[in-house]
Design an enzyme around this catalytic site. Structure first.
Site, PDB file in Angstrom:
ATOM      1  N   SER A 148       0.796  -1.231   0.000  1.00  0.00           N
ATOM      2  CA  SER A 148       0.000   0.000   0.000  1.00  0.00           C
ATOM      3  C   SER A 148       0.829   1.281   0.000  1.00  0.00           C
ATOM      4  O   SER A 148       0.260   2.360  -0.179  1.00  0.00           O
ATOM      5  CB  SER A 148      -0.947   0.017   1.197  1.00  0.00           C
ATOM      6  OG  SER A 148      -2.004  -0.873   0.970  1.00  0.00           O
ATOM      7  N   LYS A 162       0.360   3.361  -2.969  1.00  0.00           N
ATOM      8  CA  LYS A 162      -0.817   4.225  -3.108  1.00  0.00           C
ATOM      9  C   LYS A 162      -0.451   5.712  -3.041  1.00  0.00           C
ATOM     10  O   LYS A 162      -1.166   6.569  -3.549  1.00  0.00           O
ATOM     11  CB  LYS A 162      -1.862   3.848  -2.047  1.00  0.00           C
ATOM     12  CG  LYS A 162      -2.404   2.421  -2.272  1.00  0.00           C
ATOM     13  CD  LYS A 162      -3.288   1.904  -1.138  1.00  0.00           C
ATOM     14  CE  LYS A 162      -3.686   0.446  -1.396  1.00  0.00           C
ATOM     15  NZ  LYS A 162      -4.406  -0.176  -0.283  1.00  0.00           N
ATOM     16  N   TYR A 172      -3.913  -2.222 -10.002  1.00  0.00           N
ATOM     17  CA  TYR A 172      -3.808  -2.065  -8.544  1.00  0.00           C
ATOM     18  C   TYR A 172      -2.864  -3.116  -7.938  1.00  0.00           C
ATOM     19  O   TYR A 172      -1.953  -2.787  -7.177  1.00  0.00           O
ATOM     20  CB  TYR A 172      -5.212  -2.177  -7.929  1.00  0.00           C
ATOM     21  CG  TYR A 172      -5.217  -2.315  -6.435  1.00  0.00           C
ATOM     22  CD1 TYR A 172      -5.110  -1.191  -5.626  1.00  0.00           C
ATOM     23  CD2 TYR A 172      -5.298  -3.566  -5.833  1.00  0.00           C
ATOM     24  CE1 TYR A 172      -5.086  -1.323  -4.242  1.00  0.00           C
ATOM     25  CE2 TYR A 172      -5.276  -3.702  -4.456  1.00  0.00           C
ATOM     26  CZ  TYR A 172      -5.163  -2.573  -3.667  1.00  0.00           C
ATOM     27  OH  TYR A 172      -5.122  -2.705  -2.303  1.00  0.00           O
ATOM     28  N   TYR A 229      -4.459   3.540   8.058  1.00  0.00           N
ATOM     29  CA  TYR A 229      -5.791   2.944   8.237  1.00  0.00           C
ATOM     30  C   TYR A 229      -6.343   3.266   9.613  1.00  0.00           C
ATOM     31  O   TYR A 229      -6.230   4.404  10.070  1.00  0.00           O
ATOM     32  CB  TYR A 229      -5.739   1.431   7.969  1.00  0.00           C
ATOM     33  CG  TYR A 229      -5.038   1.173   6.671  1.00  0.00           C
ATOM     34  CD1 TYR A 229      -5.680   1.477   5.470  1.00  0.00           C
ATOM     35  CD2 TYR A 229      -3.733   0.730   6.623  1.00  0.00           C
ATOM     36  CE1 TYR A 229      -5.036   1.314   4.267  1.00  0.00           C
ATOM     37  CE2 TYR A 229      -3.087   0.560   5.415  1.00  0.00           C
ATOM     38  CZ  TYR A 229      -3.747   0.857   4.243  1.00  0.00           C
ATOM     39  OH  TYR A 229      -3.107   0.710   3.060  1.00  0.00           O
ATOM     40  N   VAL A 238       1.269  -3.668   3.797  1.00  0.00           N
ATOM     41  CA  VAL A 238       1.297  -4.956   4.498  1.00  0.00           C
ATOM     42  C   VAL A 238       2.560  -5.769   4.222  1.00  0.00           C
ATOM     43  O   VAL A 238       2.759  -6.825   4.823  1.00  0.00           O
ATOM     44  CB  VAL A 238       0.049  -5.833   4.229  1.00  0.00           C
ATOM     45  CG1 VAL A 238      -1.200  -5.213   4.813  1.00  0.00           C
ATOM     46  CG2 VAL A 238      -0.116  -6.126   2.745  1.00  0.00           C
TER      47      VAL A 238
HETATM   48  O1  DON Z   1      -5.060  -5.106  -1.514  1.00  0.00           O
HETATM   49  C1  DON Z   1      -4.336  -5.626  -0.702  1.00  0.00           C
HETATM   50  O2  DON Z   1      -4.805  -6.311   0.176  1.00  0.00           O
HETATM   51  C2  DON Z   1      -2.833  -5.362  -0.768  1.00  0.00           C
HETATM   52  N1  DON Z   1      -2.351  -5.350  -2.059  1.00  0.00           N
HETATM   53  C3  DON Z   1      -2.454  -4.039  -0.179  1.00  0.00           C
HETATM   54  C4  DON Z   1      -2.789  -3.950   1.200  1.00  0.00           C
HETATM   55  C5  DON Z   1      -1.966  -3.062   2.006  1.00  0.00           C
HETATM   56  O3  DON Z   1      -0.774  -2.937   1.948  1.00  0.00           O
HETATM   57  C6  DON Z   1      -2.781  -2.426   3.022  1.00  0.00           C
HETATM   58  N2  DON Z   1      -1.984  -2.098   4.077  1.00  0.00           N
HETATM   59  N3  DON Z   1      -1.547  -1.877   4.977  1.00  0.00           N
END
Ligand code: DON
Length: 311
Positions: free
Chosen positions: A64, A67, A191, A243, A261
């Protein structure tokens, strides 16, 4: 301030002794194989000096954190019209929550939760192919991260797409509400591949410089984006970058940051530094446990904070 390299070394040493490292993300199987004992930090300052420690040159899945860069590109493309399709408020919900999306008629709370970032991907597609839009993102990262080897980790991308049913649900839901112009599968292709880009802490810290220096890639560096866009992206990082842990990060660290993540965090001290920090183990809300701790220690030792006049 004590020598920055001493501070960074002391933080890495303290983190290497930590027993409680959280848990690596398992819902994307490829991420579950990453060694949780790793830790890296890189701080790039206005003089161009780099203060690094630990596994600062090991590549990891930025997830993420991507983003931040896709939001920057989307704002460059469509400007404020973006805000007709995505909000700017903290969600207070997990990053992959679908509940809020139904309450709010397919309009994601902010560009950093999954639903918001899928809308951003839809904007970047602009009727073209996912491959072309992805190329734009990777090209930007190679340029600002100063490394032409920055690329998508194909195995992570494949793993994420194969286990992306929940993101497909979010995308389909938004399509039903008319907030996705392309097909869900195309937006998700972009994405997921953007999330699967691999970078090191050093590359990430270099890539974040435009946010620390009003859109310039360092105090005297070339323009990456407008100062207004840089300021706005920073504000969203501060309010929504972690978040439902965003308030806690603002309180305990006090600078804009964006987590992923994969265990990475990009943090920005406006006018002073861009920081990449990484450790794969996550806390209960999906943010890196040790990278958060390291940034808290760094802010405490340096006095860096957007809420202080002494930075
Ligand atoms: O969409 C997802 O679940 C992952 N590609 C990205 C999630 C992410 O990194 C959210 N984070 N903390």
């Amino acid at each position: 301030m004590t020598d920055l390299q001493e501070i960074v070394d002391a933080i890495a040493a303290s983190c290497s002794r930590e027993v409680d490292r959280g848990a690596v993300a398992r819902y994307i199987p490829q991420l579950a194989h990453v060694d949780p004992m790793q830790f890296g930090i890189a701080v790039v300052t206005g003089t161009g000096e780099e203060f690094v420690a630990g596994d600062c040159d090991v590549g990891f899945s930025i997830q993420s954190v991507s983003k931040v860069f896709t939001l920057t590109l989307a704002l460059q493309k469509v400007g404020d019209a973006l805000w007709d399709r995505v909000g700017r408020e903290p969600s207070g919900d997990p990053f992959n929550s679908i509940v809020q999306l139904e309450h709010e008629a397919g309009l994601p709370r902010n560009p950093f939760i999954n639903a918001g970032a899928i809308v951003i991907a839809d904007v970047l597609l602009a009727g073209g192919t996912p491959a072309a839009a992805l190329d734009e993102v990777v090209t930007l990262l190679r340029q600002i991260g100063e490394d032409s080897s920055i690329a998508v980790d194909g195995a992570v991308a494949k793993s994420e797409i194969a286990h992306g049913a929940r993101n497909m649900a979010l995308a389909s839901f938004m399509k039903a509400y008319g907030n996705l112009k392309n097909e869900p599968v195309e937006a998700l292709q972009l994405y997921s591949n953007a999330c699967a880009i691999a970078m090191s802490c050093r590359q990430l810290a270099r890539a974040g410089r435009y946010l620390a220096w009003d859109g310039h890639n360092g105090p005297k560096g070339p323009v990456v984006t407008s100062s207004e866009t840089a300021r706005r992206v920073n504000s969203l990082m501060l309010t929504c970058g972690h978040y439902d842990g965003s308030g806690e990060f603002a309180y305990s660290v006090g600078i804009p940051g964006k987590s992923g993540v994969g265990g990475g965090i990009l943090a920005i001290v406006p006018g002073i530094a861009s920081i990449g920090c990484w450790s794969p183990g996550l806390n209960a809300v999906g943010n890196s446990m040790l990278a958060t701790k390291a940034l808290e220690l760094l802010a405490a030792r340096t006095g860096w904070s957007v809420f202080s006049g002494q930075s």
